[in-house]
Design an enzyme around this catalytic site. Structure first.
Site, PDB file in Angstrom:
ATOM      1  N   HIS A  86       0.827  -1.214   0.000  1.00 58.30           N
ATOM      2  CA  HIS A  86       0.000   0.000   0.000  1.00 58.30           C
ATOM      3  C   HIS A  86       0.859   1.261   0.000  1.00 58.30           C
ATOM      4  CE1 HIS A  86      -3.626  -2.375   0.646  1.00 58.30           C
ATOM      5  NE2 HIS A  86      -4.307  -1.267   0.425  1.00 58.30           N
ATOM      6  N   LYS A  96     -10.041  -8.332   7.852  1.00 60.97           N
ATOM      7  CA  LYS A  96     -10.732  -8.642   9.103  1.00 60.97           C
ATOM      8  C   LYS A  96     -10.525  -7.477  10.056  1.00 60.97           C
ATOM      9  CE  LYS A  96      -6.816 -10.990  11.255  1.00 60.97           C
ATOM     10  NZ  LYS A  96      -6.507 -10.344  12.534  1.00 60.97           N
TER      11      LYS A  96
END
Lengths: 278, 181
Positions: B38, B103
């Site tokens: 990222h 999650k």
């Protein structure tokens, strides 16, 4: 003096690494199975069922239970009548590297600032203690990052006592919510010094889930905390339910008269621990 | 709660109909990226460089898989905790990313971005990496090979089981803890 050869330790550590990554301990599986039967929430049952299926699949296929095969943590107890041939830190680290390579386990260790992966999962995190006797015990934990990130350490005042400890632990688990992959196992270190409390908390997680605390007062405190954490209603993977935590493990040490060190080491449901005595 | 089968890349109309609690069996092409990838993607955007995959409609899976055994495309491959990507996610949604899979909780900024750009946050079961890997039929490293497990992989998935955790209407599926903060 009992002499233990480097090769013996090496082979034992490779075996620990491979088994911990692939085989969920039977008592953890049992606890998940019981929780699934007790849950009324459909999503909770579904998630817990998937975890059991995952454990069976990992065992059959040799795939690791979780892609996060963790950092290699070791607690080593060296008997006073044991002589080790070679440098034990090197032996364990090299065996860990071999195990992670051989078992196709993920290499998750990196430089803390550049974030460059060491590519072999080294270095192993090793704690030593020297005990009486002629045994060498090596306890291995494959510790994942997601649950480790939810862990905390604090210095309470003596006046805060047990109520303060409970407040801090339950608040922490409420804040952590779905992040550490509940249902969790919570290791708690109380006492010692600033550095010792977290080591105690992690060491507490080596006590098998099904093994009660031998001290009845601590066992009662573990139960009290377990009940309070489960009343949070976070549930498996945070989707609601009664099963937020499978067990609380407390380890204590005397501390300074001015201090009350407290550490919480959070373990996800995939509690990968394995030990060997040579 | 509805169950949908969908194919990635996703369209706005796919995402808009999803509600927190719905189940999606996802097939098609998705991309893996976690912390280090990222950062690099956003550095590339800062430098006006071409990204290694098309963001329009993309589904990003927050995962660093374990190495593939012989005869399998991938090793264990369950989700990592998502909040660490919160810094980057709103920007990627503004550039066309439709969904992320992970999650754990998302920040208010990510939840707002999902509403503004018609995005969705899916949860997959953490710690079920062996099981989830069975739905991955293809995997190819397409960028940042030097990052090892954090390299960007193009995955082909088949009926990958996902739960809508945060939808594009501001709703969330996670239980609120019984605790006075």
């Amino acid at each position: 003096m009992k002499v233990i050869k480097a090769e013996q330790i090496h082979d034992a550590v490779v075996d620990l690494v491979l088994k911990a990554a692939r085989y969920l301990p039977e008592d953890v599986k049992t606890a998940i199975r019981v929780a699934r039967n007790n849950e009324t929430s459909e999503s909770a049952k579904e998630v817990l069922g998937q975890l059991l299926e995952n454990a069976d699949l990992a065992k059959e296929s040799g795939l690791p239970l979780c892609q996060d095969t963790g950092l290699g943590v070791f607690y080593v107890e060296i008997g006073s009548d044991v002589q080790i041939e070679g440098n034990i830190t090197e032996i364990i680290n090299n065996a860990m590297i071999e195990g992670y390579d051989k078992g196709l386990l993920r290499k998750s260790s990196c430089h803390p600032l550049t974030r460059k992966n060491t590519m072999d999962n080294s270095p192993a995190v090793i704690h030593y203690s020297h005990v009486a006797g002629d045994k060498l015990t090596i306890k291995h934990m494959a510790k994942g990052g997601g649950s480790e990130n939810m862990s905390r350490c604090t210095m309470l005042t003596p006046a805060q006592g047990w109520e303060g400890i409970k407040e801090f632990v339950v608040r922490r688990m409420a804040e952590a919510g779905p992040n550490p992959c509940p249902p969790t196992i919570v290791g708690i270190g109380i006492g010692g010094t600033f550095d010792l409390a977290p080591a105690l908390a992690k060491e507490a997680l080596f006590r098998p889930l099904s093994a009660e605390n031998p001290d009845p007062e601590l066992a009662a405190m573990e139960q009290e905390l377990l009940d309070e954490i489960n009343q949070l209603g976070i549930g498996p993977m945070g989707l609601g339910g009664q099963t937020t935590c499978l067990g609380v493990k407390i380890a204590i040490q005397p501390c300074h008269i001015a201090s009350l060190p407290l550490a919480i080491n959070v373990q996800c449901h995939s509690s990968r621990i394995k030990e060997v005595t040579l | 709660m509805a169950t949908y089968t969908m194919t990635a890349p996703l369209k706005d109309e796919d995402v808009a109909k999803l509600r927190a609690g719905d189940v999606v069996k996802l097939s098609g092409i998705i991309y893996t990226a976690r912390d280090a990838a990222h950062k690099r993607l956003c550095d590339m955007l800062d430098n006006n460089e071409e990204l290694p995959f098309e963001l329009q409609g993309a589904v990003i899976y927050y995962v660093g898989p374990s190495p593939a055994p012989e005869g399998r495309p991938i090793g264990s491959a369950g989700p990592t905790t998502s909040y660490r990507m919160d810094t980057y996610a709103p920007r990627l949604h503004s550039l066309g990313v439709k969904a992320s899979v992970g999650k754990g909780k998302r920040s208010p900024e990510v939840r707002k971005a999902l509403q503004k750009h018609t995005g969705v946050y899916f949860g997959a079961t953490g710690g079920a990496g062996a099981l989830l890997s069975q739905c991955i039929t293809g995997a190819e490293v397409i960028a940042f090979d030097d990052l090892g497990p954090e390299a960007i992989r193009k995955l082909t998935v088949d009926n990958f089981p996902l739960l809508v955790v945060n939808d594009s209407h501001g709703e969330e599926q996670y239980a609120k803890p019984n605790f006075e903060f």
